[in-house]
Design an enzyme around this catalytic site. Structure first.
Site, mmCIF file in Angstrom:
data_model
loop_
_atom_site.group_PDB
_atom_site.id
_atom_site.type_symbol
_atom_site.label_atom_id
_atom_site.label_comp_id
_atom_site.label_asym_id
_atom_site.label_seq_id
_atom_site.Cartn_x
_atom_site.Cartn_y
_atom_site.Cartn_z
ATOM 1 C CB ILE A 698 -0.874 0.056 1.194
ATOM 2 C CG1 ILE A 698 -1.718 -1.307 1.274
ATOM 3 C CG2 ILE A 698 -1.976 1.089 1.130
ATOM 4 C CD1 ILE A 698 -2.453 -1.462 2.701
ATOM 5 C CB SER A 699 0.538 4.426 -1.546
ATOM 6 O OG SER A 699 -0.391 5.054 -0.792
ATOM 7 C CG ASP A 700 -1.123 4.717 3.736
ATOM 8 O OD1 ASP A 700 -1.047 3.487 3.118
ATOM 9 O OD2 ASP A 700 -1.983 5.006 4.322
ATOM 10 C CB CYS A 701 1.685 0.329 4.437
ATOM 11 S SG CYS A 701 -0.024 0.471 4.971
ATOM 12 C CD GLU A 704 4.197 7.120 7.417
ATOM 13 O OE1 GLU A 704 5.153 7.281 8.190
ATOM 14 O OE2 GLU A 704 3.396 8.067 7.162
#
Length: 896
Positions: A698-701, A704
């Site tokens: 996933i992009s934000d995972c 981060e």
């Protein structure tokens, strides 16, 4: 008839284009290419997108200026503009609002287009548009062609000059002010003692011993896996341990994870603090530090004790009430196998379902929702299948709620689906989910491969089970199912005219009303089901084979975890059916066992009972924020083991990047042909929400995770660690590549994939209880995280893909500016809501280099100051999420 250049009347079939018309086409194409080049140059220089309609309108004007005065030339000029928009829908583009028109040779899921691809692709489409326009003029005449093309032009203009696709939709119209309610002082059902938490490699051993029958091993990385297993308590203290843990839904329907925390604290495994949370570290709490430093140190010391041995932080990711009933139904129709749901698990599930039943007898869609027919019907059936008698007080109250709202024919479509599978509802009462959709070519404007992946992967097994009209074999004779046929309805089961009930839905469930267009199409599909005949049977067989192959690929790509709990239960059922239909193939039976072995990944136990989580956990996501908070406190050096364990966890969790993950079957699906075939974005190098074995980045995972590792690399306690796992530079480059390819054409970031569809897909949403689920939108949260990670990566690797990284950051910055609301806020889609999203909007702009005194930052701060509470804090009611307007918290943790 139309008039030729000689003035004579001619039939369209024999008409030839005037030479001036040919010059019009050539000049129009030249003007289009020049306009596109200028547009792309402007975009690259400023990171501001020129609306697509300006390009096509300029093309039309250019055509008209060089054309003869006459209806045919004008029609062709206007047709160029409209034809582009018509072809845009056929081109495989990712975004129809600020679209980059993709050439037909570009496949789905390959990320952003190069500038060359965009220019060449659009130029080709303009030429195709001219050809189509000319053909229409030849066949129909200029006036008729103009009338036919004009609506497409108007729709195109409206699409571009309307709201961006990533702007939230209007408030949903069927929101009520009902509140959840539990009777204060009601005695809750206690959890049976004996449940033990297991993680990582230990959890693999437990599952392999309990379910694997000594023949099967779990594939994929064990890091991050969390599960619960039952062991008969031996001592009196053990027998009383969980029964003394309080739970009161009236005070707070969320669990406090008391059982997990008690077991972690009892282990007393920590370096930074003791079992009471007192900091050991370097002893600065007692050496003249400030009160703030002492509080930070004490908090980190306590939090370190909750860290699992493999480095992640575990926890309850439950909440939705529509997940576990699907698993229970699958367990029931596949023979009630104890290896799937053992008696202790069944009892713990009943504890959970009883504890969350509300005063009116119903269950909500989630634990803080007022009762709905969706939640009530599913959980009522779940308790009955687990063995609760129909005359049990909980069942009597639940049945009264269902009857009050018209009976189960008024529940939502997802609940109707499980009733049909069980045999407690006729399939004629469920709208068509045709597997034939998978037979369509990829370039069709509405193709299921373009749907948001969660939507796509749910309706994939749903269409298979619908297409086969699967019904539990013993439904007609099973006493529980036969009884449910009378319990769930207000009319006699055999007298219900099921076809007429397809669109029935209770007002309390109708959160996102089905669009009239979708209702019309569903009604047309009824006739397809009735009268399709041999053609239906032929294409359905084809569609079923495609769907089955796709599900098998999903199982192997995710090590049988699957993307989420809904399709997990459905895929497992499909796997069982396939094995039953092919008893001579032992591999199919083995795959069902592999499915069963991954069910514990989704089950969590807390003081309120056993629940099915909304994912197989949030391990990587939670660990990213935890370790970043510890680093930003400036005290990470005092807790070296905590930092090292987290680093080791991130190293193991990067998708398809370790020797273990690359040895699994999932790695075989990372090649470009396989990704194209199964509509998957690039995975290698990303980080997941949960575990590497899950396999969906996933992009934000990813952002981060990448940022966390890069920050940990700045700590000498990590870099000088003698046992530090090696992460080559290429692994960081892979993560950067995932982020660069996930950026949408509007500059923002969606979740798992680029946006592949169109805003009008939401008109075809068949679900009444979920809104905005058809496509993957660009979000402020994902965009902020990606900006921060790319900026941190650029600092560590300034010479790697420098232009692409800096341009991606600039484009994302512009996206955040574009979607900021007039009051200075941003709309948050993954939390509640405007206050929460302000963090992402402001932080993302600052990461991108926005000056702190810019107008956007000032507006964001003004919004927060305006809504600060008198006690100095902030709060917001979750009604903001669906009303799309800031809502101040009226009450907290008080549902009476």
């Amino acid at each position: 008839p139309v008039t030729t250049s000689t003035g004579a009347s001619s039939h369209p079939a024999t008409m030839e284009l005037a030479p001036s018309s040919l010059f019009t086409g050539a000049a129009g194409a030249g003007a289009a290419i020049a306009t596109i080049s200028l547009s792309k140059g402007w975009h690259m220089a400023t990171c501001r997108r020129t609306p697509a309609t300006i390009v096509s309108l300029a093309t039309g004007v250019g055509c008209a200026l060089v054309a003869e005065l006459g209806a045919d030339a004008v029609a062709q000029a206007g047709g160029t503009c409209a034809g582009v928009w018509l072809l845009l829908a056929l081109s495989g583009t990712h975004d129809n609002i600020r679209g980059e028109w993709a050439p037909r040779w570009r496949r789905l899921g390959q990320g952003n287009l190069t500038v060359f691809d965009q220019i060449v692709g659009l130029a080709l489409q303009l030429l195709m548009a001219k050809a189509i326009t000319a053909g229409l003029v030849l066949q129909l005449g200029a006036e008729a062609a103009a009338a036919l093309i004009a609506p497409f032009a108007l729709l195109g203009v409206r699409a571009v000059y309307g709201r961006p696709i990533s702007y939230p939709t209007e408030k949903h119209i069927n929101i009520t002010d009902r509140q959840p309610h539990w009777d204060a002082g009601r005695k809750m059902t206690p959890l049976e003692p004996g449940w033990r938490f297991a993680e990582a490699a230990e959890s693999h051993k437990v599952t392999e011993a309990e379910v694997g029958e000594g023949r099967f091993e779990l594939s994929g990385e064990p890091a991050g896996r969390q599960m619960w297993h039952y062991a008969e308590p031996k001592t009196r203290a053990a027998k009383e341990s969980s029964s003394t843990m309080p739970f009161d839904a009236a005070a707070n329907p969320n669990s406090a994870d008391l059982l997990f925390r008690a077991q972690r604290l009892a282990a007393k495994r920590t370096v930074g603090g003791d079992a009471k949370g007192r900091a050991k570290g370097k002893g600065k709490a007692d050496a003249g530090g400030t009160a703030e430093e002492a509080a930070l140190r004490k908090g980190i010391a306590f939090y370190e004790q909750l860290q699992c041995d493999d480095g992640h932080w575990a926890g309850d990711y439950g909440g939705p009430h529509f997940l576990m009933p699907g698993l229970i139904t699958t367990w029931y129709v596949t023979g009630k196998q104890e290896r799937l749901i053992s008696p202790p698990k069944a009892r713990a599930m009943m504890v959970y379902l009883r504890n969350h039943q509300q005063s009116d007898g119903g269950w909500g869609t989630h634990i803080e929702s007022p009762s709905t027919m969706f939640g009530t019907t599913l959980n009522y059936v779940a308790l009955r299948l687990l063995g609760v008698d129909r005359d049990d007080p909980a069942m009597i109250k639940g049945r009264a709620f269902i009857h009050k709202h018209g009976g189960a024919v008024y529940t939502s479509s997802w609940a109707k689906f499980w009733l049909c599978v069980l045999g407690a509802m006729d399939w004629e009462g469920h709208n068509s989910v045709p597997p034939e959709m998978w037979c369509l070519p990829d370039w069709i404007p509405f193709h299921p491969g373009r749907l948001w992946c969660h939507c796509r992967m749910v309706y994939l097994p749903m269409c298979y089970l619908y297409g086969k009209r699967f019904v539990y074999d013993d439904a007609a004779t099973d006493p529980t199912v036969v009884s449910l046929r009378s319990e769930l309805y207000t009319a006699d089961y055999d007298t219900i005219r099921w076809t007429k009930t397809r669109h029935y839905v209770a007002d309390i469930d109708n959160y996102s009303p089905v669009h009239p267009l979708m209702e019309f199409l569903q009604n047309m599909l009824v006739y397809w089901e009735w009268f399709g005949g041999p053609l239906l049977r032929m294409v359905r067989k084809w569609g079923l084979s495609i769907a089955l192959d796709y599900m098998k690929a999903e199982d192997l790509q995710t090590n049988f975890v699957d993307i989420g709990p809904v399709n997990k239960a459905m895929n497992m059922l499909v796997c069982w059916i396939d094995g039953k239909e092919h008893p001579d193939d032992p591999e199919l039976a083995d795959n069902f066992t592999r499915h069963v072995m991954r069910v514990p990944d989704y089950l969590w136990v807390a003081e309120d009972g056993m629940k099915m989580q909304g994912y197989n956990g949030s391990q990587c996501w939670d660990t990213s924020f935890a370790i970043q908070a510890i680093i930003e406190s400036g005290m990470a050096a005092e807790f070296p083991e905590c930092a090292r364990r987290a680093y080791a966890f991130f190293e193991r969790t990067q998708i398809l990047s370790t020797e273990v993950s690359q040895a699994s079957s999932a790695y075989l699906y990372e090649s470009e042909p396989m990704r194209t075939k199964y509509y998957r974005h690039v995975s290698k190098g990303g980080w997941p929400f949960s575990t590497s074995a899950h396999g969906w980045p996933i992009s934000d995972c990813t952002a981060e995770g990448l940022k966390s590792v890069l920050l940990l690399n700045k700590l000498s306690e990590v870099t000088e660690w003698s046992e530090r796992p090696v992460m080559e530079d290429q692994r960081y480059y892979d993560a950067c590549n995932v982020l660069l390819t996930l950026q949408n054409s509007d500059g923002g970031y969606a979740t798992y994939e680029n946006n592949r569809g169109y805003a009008w897909y939401e008109w075809l949403n068949p679900s009444e209880v979920f809104g905005d689920i058809m496509i993957d939108y660009s979000y402020v949260e994902c965009t902020n995280a990606s900006i921060g990670a790319l900026a941190t990566f650029h600092e560590a690797y300034p010479d790697h893909r420098t232009f692409e990284v800096t341009r991606a950051i600039a484009r994302a910055r512009q996206f955040l500016l574009d979607i900021q609301r007039p009051d200075g806020s941003w709309y948050g889609s993954w939390g509640c809501c405007f206050t929460y999203a302000s963090w992402f909007g402001v932080e993302g702009l600052l990461h991108a280099g926005e000056p702190k005194n810019s107008a956007a930052i000032k507006k964001g701060c003004a919004f927060l100051l305006k809504h600060q509470n008198e006690n100095g804090g902030w709060g917001e009611d979750f009604t903001s999420c669906f009303n799309k307007v800031y809502a101040k918290v009226i009450k907290l943790l008080n549902f009476n």
